[in-house]
Write a protein that holds these residues in place. Structure first.
Motif, mmCIF file in Angstrom:
data_model
loop_
_atom_site.group_PDB
_atom_site.id
_atom_site.type_symbol
_atom_site.label_atom_id
_atom_site.label_comp_id
_atom_site.label_asym_id
_atom_site.label_seq_id
_atom_site.Cartn_x
_atom_site.Cartn_y
_atom_site.Cartn_z
ATOM 1 N N ALA A 186 32.338 33.174 39.110
ATOM 2 C CA ALA A 186 31.252 33.668 39.958
ATOM 3 C C ALA A 186 29.922 33.109 39.466
ATOM 4 O O ALA A 186 29.071 32.684 40.255
ATOM 5 N N ALA B 89 26.195 37.787 40.878
ATOM 6 C CA ALA B 89 27.528 37.545 40.321
ATOM 7 C C ALA B 89 28.217 38.874 40.025
ATOM 8 O O ALA B 89 29.416 39.037 40.284
ATOM 9 N N ILE C 112 35.164 34.948 45.383
ATOM 10 C CA ILE C 112 34.970 34.012 44.284
ATOM 11 C C ILE C 112 36.105 33.012 44.271
ATOM 12 O O ILE C 112 37.280 33.372 44.310
#
Ligand SMILES: Nc1ncnc2c1ncn2[C@@H]1O[C@H](COP(=O)(O)OP(=O)(O)OP(=O)(O)O)[C@@H](O)[C@H]1O
Ligand SMILES: [Mg+2]
Lengths: 286, 271, 295
Positions: free
Chosen positions: B128, B156, C5
């Motif tokens: 991330a 993140a 992600i």
């Protein structure tokens, strides 16, 4: 030079009456308070026997005693050894008492902090008990612990621990309450829960503040540790009290010098460490 | 789908949010605009349940958000990530630990309490961060970073939550134009390519117009505008802010923003 | 649902992870070293202080039973069932408590007066002479570092048993503590008024009186009040070494195991201290408020 121009006093007076009038109310109150304080002082000194002959006679005796204290002299090397060991014992008592108090005070401080504990009753009770612990003098705690573990330095360390739990609990809870609430919110907003919020949002942030307070107290506890020996809880105080009672006056001043040196050394070290941890000035205010 | 029905938040006598009803379908990028004190932050905080509504209901699918307690509440928070104006990072902890807080709900307490994370979790966090060009700084303390970098760490953290919904409370208010663009592009990317619903409080009308699918205008806690950016005429903006429209467009209009589509994509993973 | 992600490939991930672990490890190494030092200090101290966890563990019951017994009368009834019996010595204790307060009051005032006289000599910005300043500072340090109880022990020899020794011990200790604080107050004043007055050719003491003093007075009083709070606590135990006040009855009760007397006296002291703290806190807040208004 011609003379000063004539001042029309009446006109000035009428324009600025407060400079000429009598004292204003605040000044009168202040004067009254000062007079009352002075009267109480004089009454108190009379009551406590300052105006009899004993005070002057005492001063004369004190002068003699101070004269006999100089120069400082331990007597012999065996004494020096004993005193230095006792001094180290005093420092050890202070260190152990301070550290154990700090460890025990953290959970209590969390219970007493508004931004951690939401239950009002818990907060109130922990605050009150911290206040009570703090208000009982360290000598009383020392006497109680002597009943439990016997005479000696261990009782002294426990006494410092008990009395410091109160002080640390209060100081730590104030530090925790002053902590930024945003990191905690950041963690709570992810679903982390309050425990993790305290663990990662508050504790790392307040750690340097707590550490500096602990160091500060270590220094001041070294002074306290010198007196608990007077009631038999170990350390240099025992020898100091003994030397005073037996009028070994050069030894008394020697021991006092030792204490001063030790306190100065610890002061130096702890302020260096504090400085290294959070920079100058911070943490000196308690 | 997020549905707010007559949501009210009172602070004492003040109604910070006053009878707000909204339906946000999945996958939208909604901008909430309004002058300072309009109740934007309070609205988002109620969706994450950092504040509890005084009245009304908030539902997500068939979950009643307002009734959640304990673990269920934490699970909801894990599904709906929050990004703050002031980043809300733990300054003395390193970047990756801050990001790992986004996994706090999923990791067992006994482990997370001791700051122990599995390699998989760390890999997720680093990925991330890398998508936001921050992985190199993973070991650095968060309070040594610049504002833009801190906000990327916060994003993140939100991403590793693997959320369905991101609530961003003025994420760019303390950033310079360059970082503003980085952060807004990231949010847009998350929304466009990953289908995550984003609700974003914004001060700047220009940015709101450029990036959002839909704008909701709040004034004194009430919804006074709800529509696509093109419907937000100067007259409406003037009503919203109670100012001359020149003032509204004034300072924020200076950095010349190209339309989002015309800009090269941000170096995000997967783009 | 899909993760937002995209996982990095192992090849890219491994160096990042390694770099992170390396920084963490160096930081952790630092902490471990500090922890090791602390543990070593604790171990050495434990030997020196004759720490005996087992003895504590075995006898911890005595601590709780001591605390519990404080609240039972000789007859075995809890103290609150018979307040008259609990506070049988009230008139005497009140008199001693009054003496304690008077000791604290007189000691604080005498000490504060001394500190007031010295602080202008010890403040770096206004001190008339460097050597005098250093001498005064050292003297204050001496007075503050030697515990009040030690002074009391010495004064008891000179002045005999009784409150006079206690008052003087309090006064000396206060002199040291307040001397330092007062000097810091003076060091923080605005120098312009002092320079203004000195520039008219006024003598040092005049500059102090009209330039420095007005800026410091409310802080002085506030610190003196704070010290008074501390001195009340301190005076309460000076009786332990025969220097007057309620301490003498307290230590007798502790030594002779008159449990209910111990609790009675302690409660009296705690109440007094709490009331004094409250009153002085109120006065101090008003003073600070006043100081701010004047500025
Ligand atoms: N915790 C609180 N206690 C009392 N009042 C609050 C609290 N939080 C917010 N308010 C009030 O609620 C109103 C709305 O606040 P909110 O923070 O939601 O506004 P905002 O639209 O986010 O403003 P800004 O753009 O300045 O961030 C304001 O009047 C504020 O004073
Ligand atoms: Mg806001």
């Amino acid at each position: 030079m011609t003379g000063r121009p004539k001042i029309d006093l009446a006109a000035v007076r009428s324009r600025h009456p407060h400079h000429f009038g009598r004292m204003d109310r605040a000044q009168i109150t202040a004067a009254a308070v000062a007079a009352a304080a002075l009267a109480l002082l004089i009454y108190g000194m009379g009551e406590l026997g300052f105006f009899g002959g004993t005070f002057l006679a005492g001063l004369r005796r004190l002068g003699e005693i101070l004269g006999l204290m100089l120069p400082p002299d331990p007597g012999n090397w065996a004494h020096v050894r004993i005193f230095v060991m006792a001094l180290l014992e005093t420092v050890a008592i202070a260190l152990l008492g301070t550290l154990s108090a700090a460890v025990l005070a953290v959970p209590l401080a969390l219970l007493a902090a508004r931004n951690v504990t939401t239950a009002r009753l818990v907060r109130f009770l922990s605050r009150r008990s911290l206040d009570t612990i703090r208000s009982v003098d360290i000598l009383v705690w020392a006497l109680i612990w002597i009943n439990v573990v016997g005479l000696g330095p261990f009782a002294g360390a426990l006494a410092i621990m008990t009395s410091d739990i109160g002080s640390f609990g209060k100081l730590f809870s104030e530090a925790i309450e002053a902590a930024d609430r945003r990191p905690v919110e950041g963690i709570v907003s992810t679903g982390g829960g309050r425990i993790l919020g305290v663990r990662f949002g508050i504790l790392p942030e307040v750690f340097p503040v707590l550490a500096s307070q602990i160091l500060y107290y270590f220094e001041s506890n070294t002074r306290s540790a010198t007196i608990i020996g007077i009631v038999g809880a170990g350390g240099i105080g025992l020898h100091l009290a003994e030397a005073i009672r037996t009028l070994e006056l050069p030894q008394v001043s020697f021991i006092i010098l030792l204490i001063l040196a030790a306190v100065a050394a610890i002061d130096f070290v702890s302020s260096q460490l504090r400085f290294a941890m959070i920079g100058p000035r911070a943490g000196t205010a308690t | 789908m997020l549905r707010l029905d007559g949501v009210v938040k009172k602070f004492g006598d003040k109604r910070a949010v006053d009878a707000v009803s909204l339906v946000v379908p999945a996958g939208q990028l909604v901008g909430i605009i309004g002058r300072s004190g309009a109740g934007k932050s309070t609205l988002l905080r109620m969706i994450n349940r950092l504040n509890d509504p005084s009245e009304g209901s908030i539902r997500y699918g068939d979950i009643d958000i307002t009734a959640l307690r304990g673990r269920a509440l934490r699970e909801w928070r894990a599904r709906c990530a929050m990004i703050f104006q002031q980043f809300n990072l733990a300054g003395r902890l390193d970047v990756l630990t801050n990001v790992m807080m986004g996994r706090a709900f999923h990791a067992p307490l006994a482990r997370s309490l001791f700051n122990i994370w599995t390699d998989d979790e760390k890999a997720l966090g680093l990925s991330a961060l890398e998508g936001l060009e921050m992985a190199r700084l993973a070991g650095q303390r968060a309070d040594t970073l610049s504002g833009g970098q801190q906000q990327r760490v916060a994003i993140a953290r939100a991403l590793v939550q693997e959320p369905e919904l991101i609530l961003a409370d003025e994420p760019i208010a303390s950033l310079d134009p360059r970082n503003t663009q980085v952060v807004m592009d990231a949010l847009q990317h998350i929304n466009r390519h990953l289908g995550i619903t984003v609700i974003c409080n914004l001060h700047s009308l220009d940015i709101a117009r450029n990036y959002c699918d839909r704008l909701v205008g709040l004034a004194n806690g009430r919804v006074v505008f709800d529509g696509v950016p093109s419907q937000l005429t100067d007259r409406v903006a003037r009503d919203l802010y109670g100012l001359e429209s020149d003032d509204v467009v004034g300072p924020d209009a200076r950095p010349d923003y190209t339309p989002a589509e015309a800009r090269p994509g941000l170096a995000l993973a997967g783009s | 649902m899909t993760s937002p992600i995209v996982q990095l490939p192992q090849a890219q991930l491994r160096p990042l992870l390694a770099a992170y672990e390396a920084t963490v490890r160096s930081r952790r190494w630092h902490s471990v070293m500090i922890a090791a030092c602390v543990v070593a200090a604790i171990a050495l101290s434990s030997i020196s202080a004759e720490v005996a966890p087992m003895r504590l563990f075995e006898n911890i019951g005595r601590f709780t039973s001591y605390i519990v017994r404080l609240f039972y009368l000789e007859s075995g009834a809890p103290v609150w069932t018979d307040p008259a019996e609990w506070y049988w010595g009230l008139p005497r204790w009140l008199r001693l408590l009054g003496e304690t307060l008077l000791m604290a009051y007189v000691g604080t005032l005498l000490g504060a007066a001394g500190a007031f006289g010295l602080c202008f000599l010890a403040a770096a910005n206004v001190a008339p002479s460097r050597w005098l300043r250093i001498a005064v500072r050292r003297f204050c340090e001496l007075c503050r570092t030697v515990p009040g109880l030690v002074f009391a022990l010495i004064f008891v020899i000179a002045f005999g048993l009784g409150p006079m020794a206690g008052v003087l011990a309090v006064a000396i200790h206060t002199l040291g503590a307040l001397g330092k604080l007062f000097a810091e107050v003076v060091e923080n004043i605005d120098m312009k008024p002092v320079e203004g007055i000195s520039s008219t050719g006024a003598a040092w003491h005049v500059a102090m009186r009209f330039g420095a003093l007005p800026q410091t007075m409310s802080n002085f009083v506030s610190y003196a009040l704070l010290r008074f709070e501390i001195n009340v606590r301190e005076s309460a135990v000076l009786g332990f070494v025969g220097a007057g006040g309620i301490g003498q009855d307290l230590i007798e009760a502790i030594r002779k195991f008159y449990y209910s007397d111990v609790s009675a006296i302690l409660v009296l002291i705690l109440l007094t201290v709490a009331v004094i703290d409250m009153l002085t806190a109120r006065v101090r807040h008003r003073l600070i408020g006043l100081g701010e208004n004047h500025r």
